[in-house]
Design a protein around this motif. Structure first.
Motif, PDB file in Angstrom:
ATOM      1  N   ALA A 107       0.816  -1.215   0.000  1.00 59.01           N
ATOM      2  CA  ALA A 107       0.000   0.000   0.000  1.00 59.01           C
ATOM      3  C   ALA A 107       0.846   1.260   0.000  1.00 59.01           C
ATOM      4  O   ALA A 107       0.417   2.312  -0.498  1.00 59.01           O
ATOM      5  CB  ALA A 107      -0.928  -0.015   1.210  1.00 59.01           C
ATOM      6  N   ASP A 108       2.056   1.186   0.554  1.00 54.65           N
ATOM      7  CA  ASP A 108       2.947   2.346   0.609  1.00 54.65           C
ATOM      8  C   ASP A 108       4.110   2.240  -0.367  1.00 54.65           C
ATOM      9  O   ASP A 108       5.030   3.067  -0.338  1.00 54.65           O
ATOM     10  CB  ASP A 108       3.502   2.512   2.031  1.00 54.65           C
ATOM     11  N   ALA A 109       4.077   1.234  -1.215  1.00 57.01           N
ATOM     12  CA  ALA A 109       5.161   1.056  -2.178  1.00 57.01           C
ATOM     13  C   ALA A 109       5.061   2.096  -3.289  1.00 57.01           C
ATOM     14  O   ALA A 109       3.991   2.655  -3.553  1.00 57.01           O
ATOM     15  CB  ALA A 109       5.121  -0.349  -2.767  1.00 57.01           C
ATOM     16  N   VAL A 110       6.180   2.346  -3.924  1.00 55.18           N
ATOM     17  CA  VAL A 110       6.241   3.232  -5.088  1.00 55.18           C
ATOM     18  C   VAL A 110       6.725   2.418  -6.271  1.00 55.18           C
ATOM     19  O   VAL A 110       7.713   1.679  -6.161  1.00 55.18           O
ATOM     20  CB  VAL A 110       7.192   4.419  -4.845  1.00 55.18           C
ATOM     21  N   LEU A 111       6.039   2.538  -7.411  1.00 54.48           N
ATOM     22  CA  LEU A 111       6.518   1.937  -8.646  1.00 54.48           C
ATOM     23  C   LEU A 111       6.877   3.048  -9.617  1.00 54.48           C
ATOM     24  O   LEU A 111       6.063   3.928  -9.891  1.00 54.48           O
ATOM     25  CB  LEU A 111       5.483   1.012  -9.283  1.00 54.48           C
ATOM     26  N   ALA A 112       8.104   3.004 -10.120  1.00 48.79           N
ATOM     27  CA  ALA A 112       8.581   3.992 -11.079  1.00 48.79           C
ATOM     28  C   ALA A 112       8.901   3.295 -12.387  1.00 48.79           C
ATOM     29  O   ALA A 112       9.553   2.251 -12.401  1.00 48.79           O
ATOM     30  CB  ALA A 112       9.821   4.706 -10.544  1.00 48.79           C
ATOM     31  N   GLY A 125      -3.089   3.261 -17.815  1.00 42.77           N
ATOM     32  CA  GLY A 125      -4.218   2.452 -18.255  1.00 42.77           C
ATOM     33  C   GLY A 125      -4.141   1.001 -17.823  1.00 42.77           C
ATOM     34  O   GLY A 125      -5.139   0.291 -17.876  1.00 42.77           O
ATOM     35  N   GLY A 126      -2.971   0.559 -17.395  1.00 38.49           N
ATOM     36  CA  GLY A 126      -2.831  -0.818 -16.951  1.00 38.49           C
ATOM     37  C   GLY A 126      -3.214  -1.050 -15.498  1.00 38.49           C
ATOM     38  O   GLY A 126      -3.135  -2.183 -15.018  1.00 38.49           O
ATOM     39  N   TRP A 127      -3.618   0.015 -14.801  1.00 37.14           N
ATOM     40  CA  TRP A 127      -3.904  -0.087 -13.374  1.00 37.14           C
ATOM     41  C   TRP A 127      -5.393   0.097 -13.091  1.00 37.14           C
ATOM     42  O   TRP A 127      -6.084   0.850 -13.774  1.00 37.14           O
ATOM     43  CB  TRP A 127      -3.160   0.999 -12.594  1.00 37.14           C
ATOM     44  N   THR A 128      -5.851  -0.531 -12.021  1.00 36.77           N
ATOM     45  CA  THR A 128      -7.152  -0.173 -11.460  1.00 36.77           C
ATOM     46  C   THR A 128      -7.006   1.110 -10.661  1.00 36.77           C
ATOM     47  O   THR A 128      -7.830   2.022 -10.755  1.00 36.77           O
ATOM     48  CB  THR A 128      -7.683  -1.301 -10.548  1.00 36.77           C
ATOM     49  N   ASP A 129      -5.931   1.198  -9.882  1.00 38.97           N
ATOM     50  CA  ASP A 129      -5.603   2.393  -9.100  1.00 38.97           C
ATOM     51  C   ASP A 129      -4.133   2.720  -9.335  1.00 38.97           C
ATOM     52  O   ASP A 129      -3.254   2.098  -8.746  1.00 38.97           O
ATOM     53  CB  ASP A 129      -5.869   2.143  -7.612  1.00 38.97           C
ATOM     54  N   PRO A 130      -3.853   3.717 -10.194  1.00 40.30           N
ATOM     55  CA  PRO A 130      -2.458   4.028 -10.528  1.00 40.30           C
ATOM     56  C   PRO A 130      -1.790   5.020  -9.574  1.00 40.30           C
ATOM     57  O   PRO A 130      -0.767   5.607  -9.921  1.00 40.30           O
ATOM     58  CB  PRO A 130      -2.590   4.641 -11.925  1.00 40.30           C
ATOM     59  N   SER A 131      -2.336   5.178  -8.390  1.00 40.10           N
ATOM     60  CA  SER A 131      -1.889   6.268  -7.513  1.00 40.10           C
ATOM     61  C   SER A 131      -0.465   6.094  -6.995  1.00 40.10           C
ATOM     62  O   SER A 131       0.158   7.062  -6.553  1.00 40.10           O
ATOM     63  CB  SER A 131      -2.845   6.411  -6.320  1.00 40.10           C
ATOM     64  N   ARG A 132       0.075   4.863  -7.048  1.00 39.02           N
ATOM     65  CA  ARG A 132       1.427   4.622  -6.521  1.00 39.02           C
ATOM     66  C   ARG A 132       2.483   4.594  -7.622  1.00 39.02           C
ATOM     67  O   ARG A 132       3.649   4.303  -7.362  1.00 39.02           O
ATOM     68  CB  ARG A 132       1.480   3.295  -5.752  1.00 39.02           C
ATOM     69  N   MET A 133       2.078   4.926  -8.849  1.00 40.72           N
ATOM     70  CA  MET A 133       3.002   4.855  -9.981  1.00 40.72           C
ATOM     71  C   MET A 133       3.471   6.243 -10.388  1.00 40.72           C
ATOM     72  O   MET A 133       2.697   7.191 -10.442  1.00 40.72           O
ATOM     73  CB  MET A 133       2.329   4.185 -11.174  1.00 40.72           C
ATOM     74  N   VAL A 134       4.755   6.349 -10.715  1.00 44.73           N
ATOM     75  CA  VAL A 134       5.322   7.577 -11.249  1.00 44.73           C
ATOM     76  C   VAL A 134       6.209   7.227 -12.441  1.00 44.73           C
ATOM     77  O   VAL A 134       6.568   6.076 -12.647  1.00 44.73           O
ATOM     78  CB  VAL A 134       6.170   8.340 -10.204  1.00 44.73           C
ATOM     79  N   THR A 156      -1.872  10.545  -9.370  1.00 51.35           N
ATOM     80  CA  THR A 156      -0.811  10.120  -8.455  1.00 51.35           C
ATOM     81  C   THR A 156      -1.139  10.585  -7.049  1.00 51.35           C
ATOM     82  O   THR A 156      -1.520  11.739  -6.843  1.00 51.35           O
ATOM     83  CB  THR A 156       0.540  10.711  -8.894  1.00 51.35           C
ATOM     84  N   ALA A 157      -0.983   9.700  -6.071  1.00 54.31           N
ATOM     85  CA  ALA A 157      -1.304  10.050  -4.685  1.00 54.31           C
ATOM     86  C   ALA A 157      -0.343  11.106  -4.158  1.00 54.31           C
ATOM     87  O   ALA A 157       0.822  11.157  -4.558  1.00 54.31           O
ATOM     88  CB  ALA A 157      -1.258   8.793  -3.810  1.00 54.31           C
ATOM     89  N   PRO A 158      -0.802  11.958  -3.243  1.00 51.91           N
ATOM     90  CA  PRO A 158       0.082  12.964  -2.637  1.00 51.91           C
ATOM     91  C   PRO A 158       1.294  12.301  -1.986  1.00 51.91           C
ATOM     92  O   PRO A 158       1.164  11.262  -1.330  1.00 51.91           O
ATOM     93  CB  PRO A 158      -0.810  13.642  -1.594  1.00 51.91           C
ATOM     94  N   GLY A 159       2.440  12.888  -2.173  1.00 53.08           N
ATOM     95  CA  GLY A 159       3.655  12.411  -1.527  1.00 53.08           C
ATOM     96  C   GLY A 159       4.419  11.354  -2.288  1.00 53.08           C
ATOM     97  O   GLY A 159       5.577  11.072  -1.956  1.00 53.08           O
ATOM     98  N   VAL A 160       3.823  10.751  -3.316  1.00 53.89           N
ATOM     99  CA  VAL A 160       4.491   9.663  -4.018  1.00 53.89           C
ATOM    100  C   VAL A 160       5.665  10.182  -4.851  1.00 53.89           C
ATOM    101  O   VAL A 160       6.750   9.592  -4.852  1.00 53.89           O
ATOM    102  CB  VAL A 160       3.492   8.879  -4.896  1.00 53.89           C
ATOM    103  N   VAL A 161       5.458  11.293  -5.548  1.00 51.62           N
ATOM    104  CA  VAL A 161       6.557  11.871  -6.336  1.00 51.62           C
ATOM    105  C   VAL A 161       7.692  12.300  -5.414  1.00 51.62           C
ATOM    106  O   VAL A 161       8.872  12.063  -5.698  1.00 51.62           O
ATOM    107  CB  VAL A 161       6.063  13.052  -7.191  1.00 51.62           C
ATOM    108  N   ASP A 162       7.344  12.916  -4.279  1.00 52.47           N
ATOM    109  CA  ASP A 162       8.375  13.325  -3.315  1.00 52.47           C
ATOM    110  C   ASP A 162       9.154  12.117  -2.807  1.00 52.47           C
ATOM    111  O   ASP A 162      10.382  12.169  -2.655  1.00 52.47           O
ATOM    112  CB  ASP A 162       7.739  14.056  -2.128  1.00 52.47           C
ATOM    113  N   ALA A 163       8.439  11.029  -2.527  1.00 52.93           N
ATOM    114  CA  ALA A 163       9.106   9.813  -2.043  1.00 52.93           C
ATOM    115  C   ALA A 163      10.050   9.250  -3.087  1.00 52.93           C
ATOM    116  O   ALA A 163      11.160   8.806  -2.771  1.00 52.93           O
ATOM    117  CB  ALA A 163       8.061   8.767  -1.648  1.00 52.93           C
TER     118      ALA A 163
END
Length: 308
Positions: A107-112, A125-134, A156-163
């Protein structure tokens, strides 16, 4: 250490280079690549890259053996805090991969994604919820060239790009923030613009392939390795700065821009360039040229590290 366990999806040149860099930083890496010889290729690449990274001071906490290889992508990403995806740049391939790993991604992972030609919006488009992808687009080879282009968007979820930026900084990277989707992102478009005019100069008979290349590495390339073009022109006018430069050179640059070539890469042009670059290589193999390139880049990195 943030994101102490990582995953690298794709064991080609880019994925193997990322794997080497993550290992050098003291992190463990789980690798997925379906090719039967992927483990050997990745291990060989890590072994090849390790002395260069050591020379750059990147391996002080590293362990080249902290790597595992997995037969499925979900198995590789399970438990990974940061996932770098470097599979082939075909949307169906990426979409299928993302759909496969999404159920097990933390849930807190980041995929780049390392994608250079596809945009973040296309890949989401490949995600149901792409919020953790950058987007986390490197320059090849990632273990040696500092730049990473990072981008998120309204999905993108808040904080993911910063992370992601924090993670890249922790492994020695220099990041830029891409604010708007365009094909090729930022650095590749700069490369494309310069190469287009380099080709134009060759096909117009202004200079040979070798001399155009030489004009770059012996001229503006040296300055651009220190600072970007706009800052350099700002300095070029002395105390008057960029305003004085623009006042003086506006007509000159407008004339040059009007005269730049508008070309497309054709088989005939490619053949001319290939003949030229083969002559420039002077019989050196690809491996020899790559080793020379890496040695030069390493020397420049070491020489400028304390000045950055």
């Amino acid at each position: 250490m943030e994101f102490s366990h990582t995953a690298s999806l794709g064991g080609g040149v880019i994925g193997a280079s990322w794997t080497a860099l993550f290992l050098a930083s003291g992190r463990s890496v789980a690798v997925f690549d379906p090719a039967p010889d992927s483990e050997k290729r990745v291990r060989d690449y890590v072994e090849m890259a390790w002395p260069t990274m050591t020379e750059l001071g990147l391996t002080k906490n590293g362990n080249p053996e902290a790597v595992s290889f997995h037969s499925s992508a979900p198995e590789a990403v399970d438990g990974a805090g940061f996932v770098q995806e470097s599979v082939p740049e075909r949307l169906p391939v990426k979409h299928a991969l993302f759909a496969e790993i999404e159920p097990v991604l933390g849930a807190d992972a980041v995929l780049a994604s390392s994608a250079s030609g596809l945009t973040l919006g296309q890949m989401q488009g490949g995600w149901t919820d792409p919020s953790r992808m950058v987007l986390g687009h490197p320059f090849n080879p990632p273990h040696l060239i500092p730049l990473v282009e990072v981008m998120g968007n309204d999905k993108t979820a808040p904080g993911v790009v910063d992370a992601a930026e924090r993670f890249y900084a922790s492994v020695g990277k220099t990041t830029i923030r891409v604010n708007k989707e365009v094909p090729g992102h930022v650095a590749n478009r700069l490369q494309a613009a310069v190469w287009r005019e380099a080709i134009n100069l060759v096909i117009q008979g202004v200079a040979s392939v070798e001399d155009v290349d030489k004009a770059m590495w012996a001229g503006p390339g040296l300055r651009w390795a220190a600072m970007g073009p706009t800052m350099l022109f700002n300095l070029g006018a002395g105390e008057g700065g960029l305003q004085a430069f623009c006042d003086h050179f506006t007509d000159t640059f407008n004339g040059w821009w009007d005269d730049l070539g508008q070309i497309h890469l054709t088989p005939d042009i490619a053949a001319q360039l290939i003949d030229g670059v083969n002559h420039e290589a002077g019989g050196q193999t690809q491996a020899e040229l790559s080793a020379r390139r890496d040695a030069l880049i390493t020397a420049m990195q070491k020489a400028t590290a304390e000045l950055r």
